[in-house]
Design a protein around this motif. Sequence first.
Motif, PDB file in Angstrom:
ATOM      1  N   GLN A  67     -20.534  -9.456 -10.039  1.00 34.79           N
ATOM      2  CA  GLN A  67     -21.448  -8.964  -9.874  1.00 34.79           C
ATOM      3  C   GLN A  67     -22.238  -8.228 -10.949  1.00 34.79           C
ATOM      4  O   GLN A  67     -23.503  -8.051 -11.000  1.00 34.79           O
ATOM      5  N   VAL A  68     -21.503  -7.908 -11.922  1.00 35.66           N
ATOM      6  CA  VAL A  68     -22.029  -7.243 -13.103  1.00 35.66           C
ATOM      7  C   VAL A  68     -22.404  -7.948 -14.325  1.00 35.66           C
ATOM      8  O   VAL A  68     -21.358  -8.953 -14.671  1.00 35.66           O
ATOM      9  N   ARG A  69     -23.488  -8.155 -14.817  1.00 41.55           N
ATOM     10  CA  ARG A  69     -24.081  -9.041 -15.903  1.00 41.55           C
ATOM     11  C   ARG A  69     -23.662  -8.675 -17.340  1.00 41.55           C
ATOM     12  O   ARG A  69     -23.618  -7.480 -17.447  1.00 41.55           O
ATOM     13  N   GLY A  70     -23.929  -9.081 -18.101  1.00 41.54           N
ATOM     14  CA  GLY A  70     -23.970  -8.657 -19.698  1.00 41.54           C
ATOM     15  C   GLY A  70     -22.499  -9.205 -20.474  1.00 41.54           C
ATOM     16  O   GLY A  70     -21.412  -8.962 -19.826  1.00 41.54           O
ATOM     17  N   ILE A  71     -22.807  -9.781 -21.579  1.00 42.57           N
ATOM     18  CA  ILE A  71     -21.376  -9.989 -22.309  1.00 42.57           C
ATOM     19  C   ILE A  71     -21.593  -9.194 -23.536  1.00 42.57           C
ATOM     20  O   ILE A  71     -20.601  -8.681 -23.964  1.00 42.57           O
ATOM     21  N   ASP A  72     -22.474  -9.160 -24.363  1.00 45.40           N
ATOM     22  CA  ASP A  72     -22.733  -8.501 -25.763  1.00 45.40           C
ATOM     23  C   ASP A  72     -22.370  -6.817 -25.445  1.00 45.40           C
ATOM     24  O   ASP A  72     -23.344  -6.486 -24.580  1.00 45.40           O
ATOM     25  N   SER A 130     -24.849 -14.322 -30.106  1.00 45.40           N
ATOM     26  CA  SER A 130     -25.820 -15.099 -30.691  1.00 45.40           C
ATOM     27  C   SER A 130     -25.207 -15.118 -32.309  1.00 45.40           C
ATOM     28  O   SER A 130     -25.450 -16.198 -32.637  1.00 45.40           O
ATOM     29  N   ALA A 131     -24.663 -14.322 -32.732  1.00 50.74           N
ATOM     30  CA  ALA A 131     -24.242 -14.333 -34.228  1.00 50.74           C
ATOM     31  C   ALA A 131     -23.106 -15.437 -34.352  1.00 50.74           C
ATOM     32  O   ALA A 131     -22.757 -16.164 -34.980  1.00 50.74           O
ATOM     33  N   CYS A 132     -21.917 -15.287 -33.230  1.00 53.48           N
ATOM     34  CA  CYS A 132     -20.824 -15.993 -33.335  1.00 53.48           C
ATOM     35  C   CYS A 132     -21.229 -17.567 -33.057  1.00 53.48           C
ATOM     36  O   CYS A 132     -20.740 -18.256 -33.540  1.00 53.48           O
ATOM     37  N   GLY A 160     -31.369 -17.753 -33.599  1.00 53.71           N
ATOM     38  CA  GLY A 160     -32.165 -18.302 -34.602  1.00 53.71           C
ATOM     39  C   GLY A 160     -32.206 -17.468 -35.733  1.00 53.71           C
ATOM     40  O   GLY A 160     -31.820 -18.030 -36.908  1.00 53.71           O
ATOM     41  N   THR A 161     -32.198 -16.256 -35.409  1.00 55.44           N
ATOM     42  CA  THR A 161     -32.465 -15.310 -36.641  1.00 55.44           C
ATOM     43  C   THR A 161     -31.184 -15.005 -37.072  1.00 55.44           C
ATOM     44  O   THR A 161     -31.050 -14.840 -38.269  1.00 55.44           O
ATOM     45  N   PHE A 162     -29.976 -14.916 -36.453  1.00 56.42           N
ATOM     46  CA  PHE A 162     -28.890 -15.103 -37.202  1.00 56.42           C
ATOM     47  C   PHE A 162     -28.469 -16.505 -38.142  1.00 56.42           C
ATOM     48  O   PHE A 162     -28.176 -16.373 -39.067  1.00 56.42           O
ATOM     49  N   VAL A 273     -17.374 -15.754 -28.021  1.00 61.94           N
ATOM     50  CA  VAL A 273     -16.960 -14.687 -28.965  1.00 61.94           C
ATOM     51  C   VAL A 273     -15.405 -14.458 -29.397  1.00 61.94           C
ATOM     52  O   VAL A 273     -14.777 -14.666 -28.547  1.00 61.94           O
ATOM     53  N   ARG A 274     -15.199 -14.703 -30.399  1.00 60.83           N
ATOM     54  CA  ARG A 274     -13.914 -14.382 -31.115  1.00 60.83           C
ATOM     55  C   ARG A 274     -13.640 -13.329 -31.949  1.00 60.83           C
ATOM     56  O   ARG A 274     -14.555 -13.033 -32.956  1.00 60.83           O
ATOM     57  N   HIS A 275     -12.260 -12.770 -31.739  1.00 62.04           N
ATOM     58  CA  HIS A 275     -12.031 -11.606 -32.952  1.00 62.04           C
ATOM     59  C   HIS A 275     -12.390 -11.914 -34.407  1.00 62.04           C
ATOM     60  O   HIS A 275     -13.135 -11.493 -35.340  1.00 62.04           O
ATOM     61  N   GLU A 276     -11.841 -13.285 -34.897  1.00 64.27           N
ATOM     62  CA  GLU A 276     -11.766 -13.747 -36.028  1.00 64.27           C
ATOM     63  C   GLU A 276     -13.402 -13.797 -36.520  1.00 64.27           C
ATOM     64  O   GLU A 276     -13.593 -13.655 -37.750  1.00 64.27           O
ATOM     65  N   ASP A 277     -14.006 -14.613 -35.610  1.00 66.76           N
ATOM     66  CA  ASP A 277     -15.506 -14.737 -36.130  1.00 66.76           C
ATOM     67  C   ASP A 277     -16.455 -13.262 -36.121  1.00 66.76           C
ATOM     68  O   ASP A 277     -17.164 -13.160 -37.259  1.00 66.76           O
TER      69      ASP A 277
END
Length: 326
Positions: A67-72, A130-132, A160-162, A273-277
């Motif tokens: 029920q809780v959103r958000g990844i970054d 976004s950056a990954c 896009g900006t990344f 999203v990965r640690h290495e990236d």
Amino acid sequence: MKAIVHDVYGPPDVLRPAERERPVPGRGEVLVRVHAAGVDPGVWHLTAGMPYLIRAAGFGLRRPNNQVRGIDVAGRVAAVGPGVTRLRVGDEVYGGCAGAFAEYARAKEDQLAPKPSTLGFEEAAAVPVSACTALKALRDVGRLSAGQSVLVLGASGGVGTFAVQLAKALGARVTGVCSPGKADLVRSIGADEVLDYTSQDPTDGTRRHDLVLDIAGNRSLTALRRSLTPRGTLVIVGGEGGGRWIGGNDRQLRALLLSPFTGHRLRALAAGVRHEDLLALTGFIEAGSVTPVVDRVHPLDEVPEAVRRLRAGQVRGKTVVTVGAG
């Protein structure tokens, strides 16, 4: 703990503040005290449960399982679960998690990395998804080499900006496509050329590129291929439009089916999203080659408004939500 939750799928208004129990990290997991969280298009899709393919993929058929959103996420490690070896309590981190719109969030250790020393929590929270995605699209899927030409459709958004900055850092010549009100931004982050899609068709075939990134677009595969060199690569990053069932993903499926029968490399990419990236991105950020573009910062209670602005196309770069004091 305070969190932004939703019990049913729907528009941003279904998101509401509520009290939830603090998560407990499991094996290989970390509990993060959230200081800031990024807002990306995936938040809207998961809130709305659209296209329906998302629900069938395990997020909940009738109502959201989580029920809780958000990844970054950007914050400090509050606790570590069994098997965690790289991080300790008190470390400043950034990366991906499940449920960033809350005071605490649980994350896998392999989706976190030390926060770049040159960024505050709000800037760091704009980076992960976004950056990954941009890095993987350019480096891994697009196989970008120095000296090549890149067309970025959707150059003023989060990915896009990344993508513009990373492509320049990798030695490419970059053409960015955006609306006229965002052209100065795209030019300021390094694009060699900026096209206004309201007055110019970037896929009319007059310009050819080694790599085309179509970010959350809806142009036909025929139009996109007109912009490629004979052996060029198209990477479709997300997509909008389409029907309720699979949405813009139909273009990705058709691209993969068509690719073996053409000289072009047609590829699709999903966010991750990965640690290495994250470590690679930290290198670009601390070298000054990449800087997050933060459009606006909202307090946690304004998550619905932040999602509405994103969906309406009013965001330049990323929108960020502050959760706790840095």
